[in-house]
Design a protein around this motif. Structure first.
Motif, PDB file in Angstrom:
ATOM      1  N   MET A 150       0.854  -1.246   0.035  1.00  0.00           N
ATOM      2  CA  MET A 150       0.023  -0.043  -0.058  1.00  0.00           C
ATOM      3  C   MET A 150       0.847   1.394   0.190  1.00  0.00           C
ATOM      4  N   ASN A 151       2.158   0.996   0.644  1.00  0.00           N
ATOM      5  CA  ASN A 151       2.664   2.596   0.916  1.00  0.00           C
ATOM      6  C   ASN A 151       3.926   2.680  -0.143  1.00  0.00           C
ATOM      7  N   ASN A 152       4.224   1.338  -1.254  1.00  0.00           N
ATOM      8  CA  ASN A 152       5.115   1.667  -2.002  1.00  0.00           C
ATOM      9  C   ASN A 152       4.782   1.377  -3.471  1.00  0.00           C
ATOM     10  N   ALA A 153       3.482   0.927  -3.989  1.00  0.00           N
ATOM     11  CA  ALA A 153       3.063   0.828  -5.244  1.00  0.00           C
ATOM     12  C   ALA A 153       2.806   1.698  -5.936  1.00  0.00           C
ATOM     13  N   TRP A 154       2.632   3.093  -5.549  1.00  0.00           N
ATOM     14  CA  TRP A 154       1.959   4.129  -6.098  1.00  0.00           C
ATOM     15  C   TRP A 154       3.255   5.257  -6.243  1.00  0.00           C
ATOM     16  N   MET A 155       3.513   5.450  -7.619  1.00  0.00           N
ATOM     17  CA  MET A 155       4.560   6.396  -8.004  1.00  0.00           C
ATOM     18  C   MET A 155       3.936   7.651  -8.746  1.00  0.00           C
ATOM     19  N   LEU A 156       4.381   8.651  -8.403  1.00  0.00           N
ATOM     20  CA  LEU A 156       4.028   9.954  -9.128  1.00  0.00           C
ATOM     21  C   LEU A 156       4.820  10.014 -10.433  1.00  0.00           C
ATOM     22  N   ALA A 157       4.163  10.858 -11.371  1.00  0.00           N
ATOM     23  CA  ALA A 157       4.989  10.691 -12.729  1.00  0.00           C
ATOM     24  C   ALA A 157       6.007  11.988 -12.633  1.00  0.00           C
ATOM     25  N   LYS A 158       7.204  11.723 -13.366  1.00  0.00           N
ATOM     26  CA  LYS A 158       8.178  12.855 -13.551  1.00  0.00           C
ATOM     27  C   LYS A 158       7.855  14.212 -13.578  1.00  0.00           C
ATOM     28  N   ASN A 159       8.181  15.209 -12.946  1.00  0.00           N
ATOM     29  CA  ASN A 159       7.708  16.494 -13.251  1.00  0.00           C
ATOM     30  C   ASN A 159       6.270  17.008 -12.981  1.00  0.00           C
ATOM     31  N   GLN A 160       5.475  15.918 -12.358  1.00  0.00           N
ATOM     32  CA  GLN A 160       4.241  16.307 -11.904  1.00  0.00           C
ATOM     33  C   GLN A 160       4.064  17.059 -11.073  1.00  0.00           C
ATOM     34  N   ASP A 161       3.120  18.075 -11.424  1.00  0.00           N
ATOM     35  CA  ASP A 161       2.936  19.387 -10.398  1.00  0.00           C
ATOM     36  C   ASP A 161       2.090  18.716  -9.264  1.00  0.00           C
ATOM     37  N   LEU A 162       2.855  19.106  -8.050  1.00  0.00           N
ATOM     38  CA  LEU A 162       2.074  18.553  -6.763  1.00  0.00           C
ATOM     39  C   LEU A 162       1.435  19.622  -5.864  1.00  0.00           C
ATOM     40  N   THR A 163       1.131  20.874  -6.770  1.00  0.00           N
ATOM     41  CA  THR A 163       0.491  21.983  -5.883  1.00  0.00           C
ATOM     42  C   THR A 163      -0.794  21.563  -5.454  1.00  0.00           C
ATOM     43  N   LEU A 174       1.399   8.130  -2.295  1.00  0.00           N
ATOM     44  CA  LEU A 174       2.027   8.634  -3.560  1.00  0.00           C
ATOM     45  C   LEU A 174       3.545   8.879  -3.258  1.00  0.00           C
ATOM     46  N   ASN A 175       4.409   8.090  -3.807  1.00  0.00           N
ATOM     47  CA  ASN A 175       5.906   8.247  -3.644  1.00  0.00           C
ATOM     48  C   ASN A 175       6.476   9.077  -4.650  1.00  0.00           C
ATOM     49  N   LYS A 176       7.453   9.953  -4.748  1.00  0.00           N
ATOM     50  CA  LYS A 176       8.048  10.628  -5.670  1.00  0.00           C
ATOM     51  C   LYS A 176       8.706   9.771  -6.629  1.00  0.00           C
ATOM     52  N   PRO A 177       8.861  10.284  -7.787  1.00  0.00           N
ATOM     53  CA  PRO A 177       9.518   9.271  -8.762  1.00  0.00           C
ATOM     54  C   PRO A 177      11.001   8.852  -8.629  1.00  0.00           C
TER      55      PRO A 177
END
Length: 220
Positions: A150-163, A174-177
């Motif tokens: 649950m804590n490691n399977a989701w990754m944000l896309a590179k250069n994704q706006d996290l605002t 949601l983990n950083k790329p």
């Protein structure tokens, strides 16, 4: 969400039967209108903000339509072009791909998964009971999702706006790329006895593979 998806699939199936669309080769204008009306009524029930529906065959798309809102607060409509995380709908594609692979002689559903992996995977409670491809596909492998999945399977896309993105959800992070690792390495961490995410008690059921249904993302 599962009930909503089942309702949508059922509605399309019932529609197809009522309209007698032979193998989905064609859809008449009247059939498209009837389907759109029925799906719009489902959306109006308020159980889901928005969705899109497509009917395709080997030649291409026969029907595409969006319903409701992609962003209800701003009134942004949900269209056939709206990008949506597919989540567990992907498991349907996995099932179809496995059946096609068996048809082509690439594998057999009864094959032990150990025949295809570079590391050992077994239920520690039943180490001599092989886990098969069919067990994984039918969620009867006895492999259970843990907090490490649950804590490691989701990754944000590179250069994704996290605002406007929450880095932590109640159940999944949601983990950083830069934390992304190859799939094989991740699975070995979770499923191998030597893996840093391995959990003997929480990662497996106290049931033999093939005997008990337990929905498993990590199994997929």
């Amino acid at each position: 969400m599962k009930k909503i998806l089942l309702l949508l699939v059922s509605s399309v199936f019932i529609f197809a039967c009522n309209q007698r669309v032979t193998d989905f080769q064609t859809l008449t204008p009247d059939a498209k209108t009837a389907l759109t009306k029925e799906l719009r009524e489902i959306q109006k029930q308020g159980h889901i903000n928005g969705f899109s529906v497509a009917i395709v065959n080997e030649n291409g798309s026969l029907y595409e339509h969006g319903f409701g809102f992609a962003n209800k607060a701003t009134g942004q409509p949900y269209t056939k072009h709206t990008v949506q995380h597919i989540a567990s709908v992907s498991k349907t594609l996995i099932g179809i791909a496995l059946m096609k692979a068996q048809e082509m002689g690439k594998l057999k559903l009864e094959d032990p998964i150990q025949s295809y992996l570079s590391f050992d995977v077994s239920n520690p409670n039943f180490p001599n009971e092989p886990i098969t491809i069919k067990h994984l596909a039918t969620h009867t492998s006895s492999i259970v999702d843990t907090e490490h999945y649950m804590n490691n399977a989701w990754m944000l896309a590179k250069n994704q706006d996290l605002t406007n993105t929450l880095v932590d959800f109640p159940y999944q992070r949601l983990n950083k790329p830069e934390k992304a690792i190859p799939m094989e390495e991740f699975l070995e961490k979770v499923l191998s006895k030597q893996g840093s995410y391995y959990e003997k008690e929480d990662g497996f059921l106290n049931n033999k593979p093939g005997r008990f249904f337990e929905y498993s993302n990590i199994g997929a």
